[in-house]
Every structure is written in structure tokens, then in C-alpha cells.
Design an enzyme around this catalytic site. Structure first.
Site, PDB file in Angstrom:
ATOM      1  N   HIS A  93       0.895  -1.286   0.024  1.00 20.03           N
ATOM      2  CA  HIS A  93      -0.080   0.071   0.052  1.00 20.03           C
ATOM      3  C   HIS A  93       0.900   1.469  -0.099  1.00 20.03           C
ATOM      4  O   HIS A  93       2.142   1.235  -0.177  1.00 20.03           O
ATOM      5  CB  HIS A  93      -0.857  -0.091   1.120  1.00 20.03           C
ATOM      6  CG  HIS A  93      -0.298  -0.037   2.646  1.00 20.03           C
ATOM      7  ND1 HIS A  93       0.595   0.420   2.983  1.00 20.03           N
ATOM      8  CD2 HIS A  93      -0.531  -1.226   3.334  1.00 20.03           C
ATOM      9  CE1 HIS A  93       1.214   0.013   4.101  1.00 20.03           C
ATOM     10  NE2 HIS A  93       0.407  -1.167   4.336  1.00 20.03           N
ATOM     11  N   GLY A 144       2.043   2.977   2.424  1.00 19.92           N
ATOM     12  CA  GLY A 144       3.178   3.167   3.200  1.00 19.92           C
ATOM     13  C   GLY A 144       4.178   2.378   2.880  1.00 19.92           C
ATOM     14  O   GLY A 144       5.250   2.912   2.978  1.00 19.92           O
ATOM     15  N   HIS A 145       4.167   1.303   2.058  1.00 20.40           N
ATOM     16  CA  HIS A 145       5.172   0.551   1.366  1.00 20.40           C
ATOM     17  C   HIS A 145       5.910   1.544   0.222  1.00 20.40           C
ATOM     18  O   HIS A 145       7.115   1.609   0.245  1.00 20.40           O
ATOM     19  CB  HIS A 145       4.784  -0.516   1.114  1.00 20.40           C
ATOM     20  CG  HIS A 145       4.162  -1.653   1.953  1.00 20.40           C
ATOM     21  ND1 HIS A 145       2.922  -2.053   1.820  1.00 20.40           N
ATOM     22  CD2 HIS A 145       4.856  -2.526   2.836  1.00 20.40           C
ATOM     23  CE1 HIS A 145       2.667  -2.910   3.101  1.00 20.40           C
ATOM     24  NE2 HIS A 145       3.872  -3.280   3.384  1.00 20.40           N
ATOM     25  N   ASP A 154       5.759  -0.235  12.773  1.00 14.34           N
ATOM     26  CA  ASP A 154       5.992  -1.127  13.607  1.00 14.34           C
ATOM     27  C   ASP A 154       7.464  -0.727  14.595  1.00 14.34           C
ATOM     28  O   ASP A 154       8.592  -1.093  14.092  1.00 14.34           O
ATOM     29  CB  ASP A 154       6.484  -2.382  12.835  1.00 14.34           C
ATOM     30  CG  ASP A 154       5.176  -2.832  11.792  1.00 14.34           C
ATOM     31  OD1 ASP A 154       4.176  -3.222  12.550  1.00 14.34           O
ATOM     32  OD2 ASP A 154       5.126  -2.565  10.699  1.00 14.34           O
ATOM     33  N   VAL A 190       2.890   6.367   7.598  1.00 14.84           N
ATOM     34  CA  VAL A 190       2.002   7.113   6.823  1.00 14.84           C
ATOM     35  C   VAL A 190       0.510   6.797   7.142  1.00 14.84           C
ATOM     36  O   VAL A 190       0.324   5.590   7.296  1.00 14.84           O
ATOM     37  CB  VAL A 190       2.264   6.417   5.238  1.00 14.84           C
ATOM     38  CG1 VAL A 190       1.356   7.154   4.196  1.00 14.84           C
ATOM     39  CG2 VAL A 190       3.614   6.831   4.853  1.00 14.84           C
ATOM     40  N   LEU A 197      -1.796   3.462   7.843  1.00 17.57           N
ATOM     41  CA  LEU A 197      -1.973   2.361   6.856  1.00 17.57           C
ATOM     42  C   LEU A 197      -1.546   1.098   7.287  1.00 17.57           C
ATOM     43  O   LEU A 197      -0.475   0.879   7.855  1.00 17.57           O
ATOM     44  CB  LEU A 197      -0.971   2.911   5.435  1.00 17.57           C
ATOM     45  CG  LEU A 197      -1.820   4.066   4.838  1.00 17.57           C
ATOM     46  CD1 LEU A 197      -0.709   4.582   3.602  1.00 17.57           C
ATOM     47  CD2 LEU A 197      -3.217   3.729   4.084  1.00 17.57           C
ATOM     48  N   SER A 198      -2.292   0.134   6.825  1.00 13.48           N
ATOM     49  CA  SER A 198      -1.909  -1.380   7.224  1.00 13.48           C
ATOM     50  C   SER A 198      -2.510  -2.184   6.321  1.00 13.48           C
ATOM     51  O   SER A 198      -3.729  -2.049   5.885  1.00 13.48           O
ATOM     52  CB  SER A 198      -2.190  -1.655   8.723  1.00 13.48           C
ATOM     53  OG  SER A 198      -2.108  -3.140   9.039  1.00 13.48           O
ATOM     54  N   SER A 199      -1.911  -3.269   6.111  1.00 16.59           N
ATOM     55  CA  SER A 199      -2.457  -4.410   5.102  1.00 16.59           C
ATOM     56  C   SER A 199      -4.032  -5.010   5.563  1.00 16.59           C
ATOM     57  O   SER A 199      -4.926  -5.466   5.175  1.00 16.59           O
ATOM     58  CB  SER A 199      -1.646  -5.433   4.837  1.00 16.59           C
ATOM     59  OG  SER A 199      -1.175  -6.144   5.903  1.00 16.59           O
ATOM     60  N   ARG A 200      -4.082  -5.067   7.321  1.00 14.75           N
ATOM     61  CA  ARG A 200      -5.008  -5.447   7.824  1.00 14.75           C
ATOM     62  C   ARG A 200      -6.394  -4.263   7.891  1.00 14.75           C
ATOM     63  O   ARG A 200      -7.423  -4.976   8.346  1.00 14.75           O
ATOM     64  CB  ARG A 200      -4.649  -5.765   9.254  1.00 14.75           C
ATOM     65  CG  ARG A 200      -3.665  -6.868   9.297  1.00 14.75           C
ATOM     66  CD  ARG A 200      -3.314  -7.274  10.740  1.00 14.75           C
ATOM     67  NE  ARG A 200      -2.595  -8.727  10.681  1.00 14.75           N
ATOM     68  CZ  ARG A 200      -1.498  -8.954  11.359  1.00 14.75           C
ATOM     69  NH1 ARG A 200      -1.035  -7.943  12.070  1.00 14.75           N
ATOM     70  NH2 ARG A 200      -1.057 -10.227  11.365  1.00 14.75           N
TER      71      ARG A 200
END
Length: 382
Positions: free
Chosen positions: A55, A57-58, A175, A201, A209-212
Site C-alpha cells: 500500500h 506506506g510501502h 512497527d 503514513v 496504513l496497514s494491510s489489515r
């Protein structure tokens, strides 16, 4: 000689069109250690480690890595869902796997290569018998909630650092405990790599932002916003308390403020004087206590939402060792800072909304240089 210019009747249909510019090549996909070693190396190499489902963030990590090594450098993104990081009952099978989309995101952000190995490639012969221990830092907070998680994380990061052999590696500050452990591991075990943390981010509404996040229903997402709001409340309360403390200790305030208070009436001026007296008194909460109390009030309110927020932990820790900071008493009157604890800290929070577990954190500074209050700018990393 340009004959078209001498024949007005000539139209574009009679002129061969220029060939379209070739589309920029995407990042090279490699899936084995041998292919990775065969990649031509140029300049400094940066690595961004992910578990996929990329996303913004990455993408920010990749863009930061590209800016760091420059156009002459090389950026490698790893995509690997590490089974050692998942405990019993966690979402290994449910974790999203979107490699094709990940390659597009990585390439658009500036990656030269995507290393997406299989579990057999990373762990030949099955789960490794020899692993990296995260030590005491891996047993607290996230480590206490997810036993063995940080040992599995440290093991795969060590392996990927060996395989990719970067000069610099980028990790998100979201993290925060992972970043602290990786930084300590690189230092303690003499990894020849620079570890760089990149600010979190957030969505426009503040959610990290998180994949979850994709697992959250609309009502759950509204509840989840309490995490970032709690952190921002702590930051803003700390800034306000410090501003009052500076005024109380200096014994002065600006002429413009005095005029403004007088115009608002005696009640407002008296309240301002009371606030100054309270923050300077021995009874007022200091430093860590102020930040914790402001954040906890927001989270306790969210526990009554529908659906409710179920708090796992809220702690203020030092950013290197992740030891919990106590609610320190006021420093001696002759100390450099009369607010107790002085220096940087990380306010970390973890909670569950529905079936989704989320984490977030914010960096705070206790002492003269406190963070600015006010919401972060929309769309920017923070």
C-alpha cells in the site's frame, strides 16, 4: 529535404506517425537466491522488506529508498509472508497475497527488483533449527501478546539481509518495536548495513496504513480511528502542558496575550492564572502521566462504541530498549527540566476491533522541544 512543407494538401494521414515511446520497464522479478546473486549490482543497494499486500506506506518506503541511493543506486523490495512470525490462531492463511499488484506498486515507487521467494527457498529443509532470539525486547508488549513473533521476524530479517546484501535497509516506524529490534540486531551482530526508520503514513482521517485495514467493516473502521486520535490527544496535551509550564517558570507572558485575556473578562484571566499555578504546582501530573492520561481517556471512550475497541496495551517506552517509562516524579528545582522525564519516547498502542488487531504509535519529546500541536497534514508521512 522536408517535402511535406511544399505540399499543402498533405495531411497527417500521409505522414508516418512517430513510434510510441517504449513503456518503462517494470522491476525485475526474482524468486531464488541464485537469481538474486546474479542481479547486476550498481551503486549503493537499498532493501525494503515486506510481506506483500503493498500500500502507500510501502510505496513511501520504496520512494525513500530510491531518493537515498539516487538514480545510480539499486532498490530491491522483498515480498515474503514469513510463517515464523505467525502464532497459533493468527492469520497466516488469511494474509493477503497479491504479488502481481505488488510488483506494479513497487515499480511505480522506484524499485529495480522484487525478490519474492517461496518458503522452501528461504527455509530449505523446513523450519530452521537455529534462529535469532530477539532477547528481552522481544518479550514485552507485542512480544507478550504474540509469543515468538519477534524471534521469527528477526530470523527472517537476518536471512534476507544476508541474501540481499544491502548497504541500507528501510523499515517503517509504524512497527516501532520491530524497528528497534532490527536496529539492535544489526548493531549487536555486526551486520554491515545501515538501518533507517521511515515515519508512519496515515490515511486522511489519521488511521495508520496497514494491510489489515482491509478487514475492517465501515463501523469497525470508525472505531479503529480511536487509536490515532488517542495518540494525537497525548501529543497535543503534552504540547499544551509544556507551553503552560514554560510560561509558569518564566513568570511572564506577552503583552498581546495580556490584552487579549483582559478583553475576555476577569473570569478568563483568572482561569488562565489558575492553569499556570496548577501546572507549576507539585500536584500537577508530569510528563509521561500527562501523555498516558490523555490517550487513555480517548481509548476508554472507544471501549463504549459499537463495535467496541478492546485495548491490549497502551504504554510509553524509550525508543531504543522499549522499556516502559514510569510516571516520574518532578525533577529537583535545580534540575535542567522540572517536568520529570526528559528526552524522546514512543507512545505505543495495540487494540482489537472485531476480529482485527491493530497497532500504532507516535514519537513524543519530553522537555523543552515538545512536538507541535495540531493535526498532521493530510496525505503526508508522519
Amino acid at each position: 529535404m522536408n517535402t511535406t512543407a511544399h505540399h499543402p494538401a498533405a495531411t497527417d494521414a500521409h505522414v508516418p506517425s512517430a513510434a510510441p515511446a517504449p513503456a518503462p520497464a517494470g522491476p525485475r522479478l526474482v524468486s531464488t537466491a541464485a537469481e538474486l546473486r546474479a542481479l547486476p549490482r550498481r551503486g549503493r543497494r537499498a532493501v525494503v522488506m515486506t510481506m506483500g499486500a503493498l500500500h502507500e506506506g510501502h510505496a513511501t518506503l520504496v520512494r525513500t529508498a530510491r531518493a537515498h541511493v539516487g538514480p545510480e543506486g539499486q532498490v530491491v523490495v522483498t515480498v515474503f509472508v514469513n510463517p515464523l512470525q505467525f502464532g497459533a490462531g493468527e492469520d497466516l492463511d488469511r494474509y493477503p497475497r497479491t504479488l502481481d499488484a505488488d510488483i506494479v506498486v513497487a515499480g511505480a515507487a522506484g524499485a529495480d527488483a522484487v525478490f519474492a521467494p517461496s518458503a522452501e527457498e528461504v527455509y530449505p529443509g523446513g523450519e530452521p533449527q537455529v534462529r535469532i532470539s530477539a532477547g528481552p525486547m522481544g518479550d514485552v508488549l507485542e512480544g507478550a501478546s504474540r509469543p515468538g513473533h519477534f524471534d521469527g521476524m528477526a530470523t527472517v530479517v537476518a536471512k534476507l539481509l544476508h541474501l540481499t546484501a544491502p548497504d541500507v535497509a528501510f523499515f517503517g516506524q509504524k512497527d516501532a518495536q520491530q524497528l528497534a529490534i532490527v536496529t539492535r540486531m544489526a548493531r549487536d551482530l555486526n551486520f554491515p548495513v545501515e538501518i533507517v526508520g521511515v515515519p508512519t503514513v496515515r490515511e486522511d482521517d489519521g488511521l495508520a496504513l496497514s494491510s489489515r485495514n482491509r478487514y475492517l467493516s465501515p463501523p469497525e473502521r470508525r472505531t479503529a480511528l480511536a487509536l490515532s486520535r488517542a495518540l494525537f490527544a497525548a501529543r497535543d496535551r503534552l504540547a499544551a502542558e509544556e507551553a503552560l509550564r514554560v510560561r509558569a517558570e518564566s513568570g511572564t507572558h506577552s503583552e498581546a496575550r495580556a490584552v487579549g485575556l483582559a478583553a475576555m473578562g476577569e473570569d478568563r484571566a483568572a482561569a488562565d492564572a489558575h492553569a499556570l499555578a496548577y501546572v507549576a504546582s507539585a500536584d500537577s501530573p508530569q510528563g509521561p502521566a500527562v501523555a498516558r492520561a490523555a490517550a487513555r481517556a480517548v481509548l476508554e471512550d472507544a471501549a463504549r462504541f459499537d463495535p467496541p475497541l478492546e485495548l491490549d496495551y497502551l504504554e510509553l517506552v524509550d525508543p531504543e530498549g522499549f522499556t516502559v517509562l514510569p510516571d516520574a516524579e518532578r525533577a529537583p528545582d535545580d534540575g535542567p527540566y522540572k517536568g520529570g522525564y526528559e528526552g524522546e519516547a514512543v507512545l505505543v498502542v495495540a487494540a482489537r476491533v472485531g476480529t482485527t488487531r491493530l497497532i500504532d504509535n507516535i514519537r513524543l519529546t519530553f522537555g523543552p522541544a515538545v512536538p507541535q500541536s495540531g493535526p498532521p497534514s493530510a496525505g503526508a508521512p508522519r
